[in-house]
Write a protein that holds these residues in place. Structure first.
Motif, PDB file in Angstrom:
ATOM      1  N   MET A 147       0.818  -1.203   0.000  1.00 29.17           N
ATOM      2  CA  MET A 147       0.000   0.000   0.000  1.00 29.17           C
ATOM      3  C   MET A 147       0.856   1.259   0.000  1.00 29.17           C
ATOM      4  O   MET A 147       0.577   2.220  -0.727  1.00 29.17           O
ATOM      5  N   GLU A 148       1.932   1.263   0.799  1.00 30.40           N
ATOM      6  CA  GLU A 148       2.758   2.467   0.891  1.00 30.40           C
ATOM      7  C   GLU A 148       3.442   2.800  -0.429  1.00 30.40           C
ATOM      8  O   GLU A 148       3.645   3.971  -0.760  1.00 30.40           O
ATOM      9  N   ASP A 149       3.795   1.777  -1.198  1.00 33.82           N
ATOM     10  CA  ASP A 149       4.382   2.031  -2.517  1.00 33.82           C
ATOM     11  C   ASP A 149       3.353   2.661  -3.448  1.00 33.82           C
ATOM     12  O   ASP A 149       3.662   3.616  -4.172  1.00 33.82           O
ATOM     13  N   LEU A 150       2.147   2.119  -3.441  1.00 34.74           N
ATOM     14  CA  LEU A 150       1.089   2.664  -4.290  1.00 34.74           C
ATOM     15  C   LEU A 150       0.773   4.106  -3.925  1.00 34.74           C
ATOM     16  O   LEU A 150       0.602   4.959  -4.802  1.00 34.74           O
ATOM     17  N   GLU A 151       0.702   4.396  -2.627  1.00 39.89           N
ATOM     18  CA  GLU A 151       0.388   5.748  -2.190  1.00 39.89           C
ATOM     19  C   GLU A 151       1.485   6.738  -2.576  1.00 39.89           C
ATOM     20  O   GLU A 151       1.221   7.934  -2.722  1.00 39.89           O
ATOM     21  N   GLY A 153       2.945   6.456  -5.417  1.00 43.45           N
ATOM     22  CA  GLY A 153       2.927   6.458  -6.881  1.00 43.45           C
ATOM     23  C   GLY A 153       3.866   5.463  -7.513  1.00 43.45           C
ATOM     24  O   GLY A 153       4.126   5.522  -8.718  1.00 43.45           O
ATOM     25  N   ASN A 154       4.377   4.520  -6.708  1.00 41.02           N
ATOM     26  CA  ASN A 154       5.323   3.521  -7.221  1.00 41.02           C
ATOM     27  C   ASN A 154       4.613   2.200  -7.490  1.00 41.02           C
ATOM     28  O   ASN A 154       3.851   1.707  -6.660  1.00 41.02           O
ATOM     29  N   LEU A 155       4.866   1.634  -8.652  1.00 36.40           N
ATOM     30  CA  LEU A 155       4.278   0.351  -9.027  1.00 36.40           C
ATOM     31  C   LEU A 155       5.392  -0.677  -9.134  1.00 36.40           C
ATOM     32  O   LEU A 155       6.249  -0.588 -10.019  1.00 36.40           O
ATOM     33  N   THR A 156       5.418  -1.635  -8.216  1.00 35.40           N
ATOM     34  CA  THR A 156       6.511  -2.602  -8.150  1.00 35.40           C
ATOM     35  C   THR A 156       6.162  -3.934  -8.804  1.00 35.40           C
ATOM     36  O   THR A 156       6.959  -4.871  -8.750  1.00 35.40           O
ATOM     37  N   ALA A 157       5.007  -4.040  -9.402  1.00 33.76           N
ATOM     38  CA  ALA A 157       4.605  -5.296 -10.050  1.00 33.76           C
ATOM     39  C   ALA A 157       5.484  -5.571 -11.263  1.00 33.76           C
ATOM     40  O   ALA A 157       6.097  -4.660 -11.838  1.00 33.76           O
ATOM     41  N   SER A 158       5.524  -6.830 -11.667  1.00 34.09           N
ATOM     42  CA  SER A 158       6.372  -7.234 -12.793  1.00 34.09           C
ATOM     43  C   SER A 158       5.747  -6.914 -14.144  1.00 34.09           C
ATOM     44  O   SER A 158       6.384  -7.089 -15.181  1.00 34.09           O
ATOM     45  N   VAL A 182      -2.439   1.915 -10.653  1.00 33.97           N
ATOM     46  CA  VAL A 182      -2.212   2.316  -9.268  1.00 33.97           C
ATOM     47  C   VAL A 182      -3.529   2.760  -8.634  1.00 33.97           C
ATOM     48  O   VAL A 182      -3.847   2.389  -7.500  1.00 33.97           O
ATOM     49  N   GLY A 183      -4.307   3.542  -9.370  1.00 35.87           N
ATOM     50  CA  GLY A 183      -5.583   4.023  -8.854  1.00 35.87           C
ATOM     51  C   GLY A 183      -6.554   2.904  -8.560  1.00 35.87           C
ATOM     52  O   GLY A 183      -7.253   2.911  -7.532  1.00 35.87           O
ATOM     53  N   MET A 184      -6.623   1.907  -9.448  1.00 34.15           N
ATOM     54  CA  MET A 184      -7.537   0.787  -9.232  1.00 34.15           C
ATOM     55  C   MET A 184      -7.128  -0.040  -8.021  1.00 34.15           C
ATOM     56  O   MET A 184      -7.969  -0.470  -7.223  1.00 34.15           O
ATOM     57  N   LEU A 185      -5.828  -0.274  -7.864  1.00 37.44           N
ATOM     58  CA  LEU A 185      -5.352  -1.068  -6.735  1.00 37.44           C
ATOM     59  C   LEU A 185      -5.608  -0.340  -5.417  1.00 37.44           C
ATOM     60  O   LEU A 185      -6.084  -0.936  -4.440  1.00 37.44           O
ATOM     61  N   LEU A 186      -5.300   0.960  -5.385  1.00 38.19           N
ATOM     62  CA  LEU A 186      -5.521   1.742  -4.171  1.00 38.19           C
ATOM     63  C   LEU A 186      -7.003   1.820  -3.824  1.00 38.19           C
ATOM     64  O   LEU A 186      -7.403   1.579  -2.677  1.00 38.19           O
TER      65      LEU A 186
END
Length: 223
Positions: A147-151, A153-158, A182-186
């Motif tokens: 969650m903290e990465d998404l907030e 603005g970082n996307l760590t997915a492959s 990112v918006g959908m996941l958050l």
């Protein structure tokens, strides 16, 4: 998500228009009074279907007027992205069911609810992945992001969203697809995609399309 800011502006406008009450369509007023009343007062409904179930059929085009778009559950490539520690409920409704409910609402004799939620399917992300494995005939690879990465603005997915949309130019597409994902996941992790069921209650005879039935019809020839 910034491209939906216009929806909030319209919602606030309608709220302001109706701050002194609203006219029921079955009420009777003299013609002159009714005309003046509708300048200030308008009955309305915020139709809320959740996420279009059709998007889980991407890249297959399952509706004439809906452009296929990827989500964080990618049925074509058997993969998904989940937020660490979260298994949110998401409402998924086909665009065909949304159209049918709106058509029924036009003829509905009662008063419209301001918040007009419709639940085609309300289902946890983990269950969507389980259905995906059954329908697609194999396991899904799942990336876990924080969650903290998404907030931040970082996307760590492959992987990331790759679908394009006719309303977005090529140069803007990559940035927009990251923002969308990112918006959908958050928003899903915070419960924003679980909607209420006002129209389910007002139209109890209406049968919404079941998620697994819909996805089997889309993917049965793609196994």
């Amino acid at each position: 998500m910034p491209w939906w800011a216009g929806k909030d502006e319209i919602k606030e406008y309608l709220k302001e228009v109706n701050k002194n009450g609203k006219v029921n369509r079955s009420s009777h007023f003299p013609i002159a009074s009714l005309a003046n009343m509708f300048v200030q007062v308008l009955e309305y409904c915020l139709f809320q279907p959740g996420l279009f179930l059709n998007y889980l059929g991407t890249p297959n085009k399952t509706s004439r007027y809906l452009t296929p778009l990827n989500t964080f559950v990618d049925f074509q490539n058997r993969r998904g992205i989940v937020v660490d520690g979260h298994d949110p409920i998401i409402t998924l409704t086909t665009v065909q069911d949304l159209a049918a409910v709106v058509a029924k609402a036009v003829d509905f004799e009662g008063e419209w609810p301001i918040v007009g939620g419709m639940r085609g399917n309300s289902i946890a992300v983990s269950k969507i992945l389980e259905i995906g494995e059954r329908v697609r005939g194999g396991p899904f690879t799942v990336d876990v992001v924080k969650m903290e990465d998404l907030e931040a603005g970082n996307l760590t997915a492959s992987w990331k969203l790759e679908a394009s949309h006719p309303s977005v130019s090529g140069g803007e597409a990559t940035k927009m697809m990251k923002t969308v994902l990112v918006g959908m996941l958050l928003s899903s992790a915070k419960g924003a995609w679980e909607v209420s069921d006002e129209w389910n209650q007002l139209l109890p005879e209406f049968k919404f399309t079941e998620i697994e039935d819909f996805l089997r019809n889309v993917w049965e020839k793609k196994l």
